[in-house]
Scaffold this motif. Sequence first.
Motif, PDB file in Angstrom:
ATOM      1  N   THR A 214      -0.658  13.966   3.000  1.00  0.00           N
ATOM      2  CA  THR A 214      -0.746  13.092   1.818  1.00  0.00           C
ATOM      3  C   THR A 214      -0.956  13.950   0.572  1.00  0.00           C
ATOM      4  OG1 THR A 214      -1.628  11.228   3.057  1.00  0.00           O
ATOM      5  CG2 THR A 214      -2.113  11.268   0.702  1.00  0.00           C
TER       6      THR A 214
ATOM      7  N   TYR B  41       4.531   3.702   8.690  1.00  0.00           N
ATOM      8  CA  TYR B  41       4.885   4.262   7.373  1.00  0.00           C
ATOM      9  C   TYR B  41       6.390   4.137   7.186  1.00  0.00           C
ATOM     10  CZ  TYR B  41       0.455   6.866   7.996  1.00  0.00           C
ATOM     11  OH  TYR B  41      -0.840   7.246   8.213  1.00  0.00           O
TER      12      TYR B  41
ATOM     13  N   ARG C  71       0.856  -1.191   0.000  1.00  0.00           N
ATOM     14  CA  ARG C  71       0.000   0.000   0.000  1.00  0.00           C
ATOM     15  C   ARG C  71       0.890   1.239   0.000  1.00  0.00           C
ATOM     16  NH1 ARG C  71      -5.407   0.552   1.965  1.00  0.00           N
ATOM     17  NH2 ARG C  71      -5.789   2.465   3.157  1.00  0.00           N
TER      18      ARG C  71
HETATM   19  P1  ATP Z   1      -5.590   3.677   9.069  1.00  0.00           P
HETATM   20  O1  ATP Z   1      -6.157   3.354   7.707  1.00  0.00           O
HETATM   21  O2  ATP Z   1      -5.121   2.504   9.821  1.00  0.00           O
HETATM   22  O3  ATP Z   1      -6.495   4.534   9.851  1.00  0.00           O
HETATM   23  P2  ATP Z   1      -3.917   5.562   7.676  1.00  0.00           P
HETATM   24  O4  ATP Z   1      -5.192   6.108   7.107  1.00  0.00           O
HETATM   25  O5  ATP Z   1      -2.916   6.505   8.190  1.00  0.00           O
HETATM   26  O6  ATP Z   1      -4.246   4.541   8.841  1.00  0.00           O
HETATM   27  P3  ATP Z   1      -3.613   4.449   5.096  1.00  0.00           P
HETATM   28  O7  ATP Z   1      -5.063   4.076   5.029  1.00  0.00           O
HETATM   29  O8  ATP Z   1      -2.627   3.494   4.510  1.00  0.00           O
HETATM   30  O9  ATP Z   1      -3.176   4.684   6.587  1.00  0.00           O
HETATM   31  O10 ATP Z   1      -3.476   5.855   4.393  1.00  0.00           O
HETATM   32  C1  ATP Z   1      -2.239   6.490   4.157  1.00  0.00           C
HETATM   33  C2  ATP Z   1      -2.516   7.948   3.832  1.00  0.00           C
HETATM   34  O11 ATP Z   1      -3.343   8.032   2.669  1.00  0.00           O
HETATM   35  C3  ATP Z   1      -3.301   8.680   4.922  1.00  0.00           C
HETATM   36  O12 ATP Z   1      -2.921  10.041   4.907  1.00  0.00           O
HETATM   37  C4  ATP Z   1      -4.727   8.551   4.485  1.00  0.00           C
HETATM   38  O13 ATP Z   1      -5.526   9.593   4.968  1.00  0.00           O
HETATM   39  C5  ATP Z   1      -4.592   8.631   2.979  1.00  0.00           C
HETATM   40  N1  ATP Z   1      -5.637   7.861   2.317  1.00  0.00           N
HETATM   41  C6  ATP Z   1      -6.020   6.597   2.597  1.00  0.00           C
HETATM   42  N2  ATP Z   1      -6.984   6.161   1.772  1.00  0.00           N
HETATM   43  C7  ATP Z   1      -7.247   7.181   0.938  1.00  0.00           C
HETATM   44  C8  ATP Z   1      -8.142   7.377  -0.145  1.00  0.00           C
HETATM   45  N3  ATP Z   1      -8.985   6.429  -0.546  1.00  0.00           N
HETATM   46  N4  ATP Z   1      -8.116   8.566  -0.774  1.00  0.00           N
HETATM   47  C9  ATP Z   1      -7.289   9.524  -0.399  1.00  0.00           C
HETATM   48  N5  ATP Z   1      -6.408   9.428   0.625  1.00  0.00           N
HETATM   49  C10 ATP Z   1      -6.382   8.274   1.281  1.00  0.00           C
END
Ligand code: ATP
Length: 180
Positions: free
Chosen positions: A42, A165, A2
Motif C-alpha cells: 500500500t 481487491y 473503499r
Molecule cells: P481487512 O481489513 O479485512 O483485514 P485489508 O486490511 O487488506 O483487509 P483494507 O482495510 O481495505 O483491507 O485495506 C486495504 C489496504 O490499506 C491494506 O494494505 C491495509 O493495510 C491498508 N490500510 C487499511 N487501513 C489503513 C489505514 N487506516 N492507514 C493506512 N493503511 C491502511
Amino acid sequence: MRLFVGIRLNAELAAALEAVQQQLRAQGVRARYTRFDNLHLTLAFIGETPFAAEAEAAMARVCAAEFNVPLRLSLSHFGFFHGRGGDTIWVGLGEDPALISFQSALVKELLAAGFDIERRKFRPHVTLARQADSQDAWVEVPERSMFATEVALIRSEVTKAGREYTDLASFACPSYSQGG
Ligand code: ATP
Ligand code: MG
C-alpha cells in the motif's frame, strides 16, 4: 467505496512471501493469512470515498510527473504490529529512494485533491497475515526483489469469499512502457 493506491506483487515475489507464510503456519501461527493474489504494497490509503475519478486524476498527474523509473521492492525484514484483535504480520521492504519519493509525491497530490490521507512516516511493508497469534514466531526473509512498473488505484471490498481487491485504474511507468 473503499480505495487505496498500491502495487501488486509479481508472481516471484508473491511466491517468496507465500513460502514465508508456510513457515509461519509450520510454526503453528494461526491467523487470517493474506491470499496469494492479494499480496500488495500500500502506498496510500484513501478510505471510504465516492470520488474515484478524482483519485484517478490525481494519480494520473503524479504518475506523469514523478513515476520516472521502476520502483524497487526488495524484501528486507520481518515484523509485526500488535493490536487488540491480534497481530498483523508483515515483511518490511527496503527504503528505495525512488519508492520513498514517489510515495511522498503521491500523498501530496492526493492531499491537494482533497483526500484525507494519513501523514505518518511511510514504512513500506507487505502484510502476510492479520489477527494472528504470532507468539515468538520468527522467520527468515528471503533476499528477493522486483521492479514495479505499475501503480494501481484499488477498490477494496468484503465479499463472501473474503477481502477482494479490484484494480480500477493502473498507471505504467512512462519510460518503461516506451521501452526506455
Ligand atoms: P481487512 O481489513 O479485512 O483485514 P485489508 O486490511 O487488506 O483487509 P483494507 O482495510 O481495505 O483491507 O485495506 C486495504 C489496504 O490499506 C491494506 O494494505 C491495509 O493495510 C491498508 N490500510 C487499511 N487501513 C489503513 C489505514 N487506516 N492507514 C493506512 N493503511 C491502511
Ligand atoms: Mg484493513
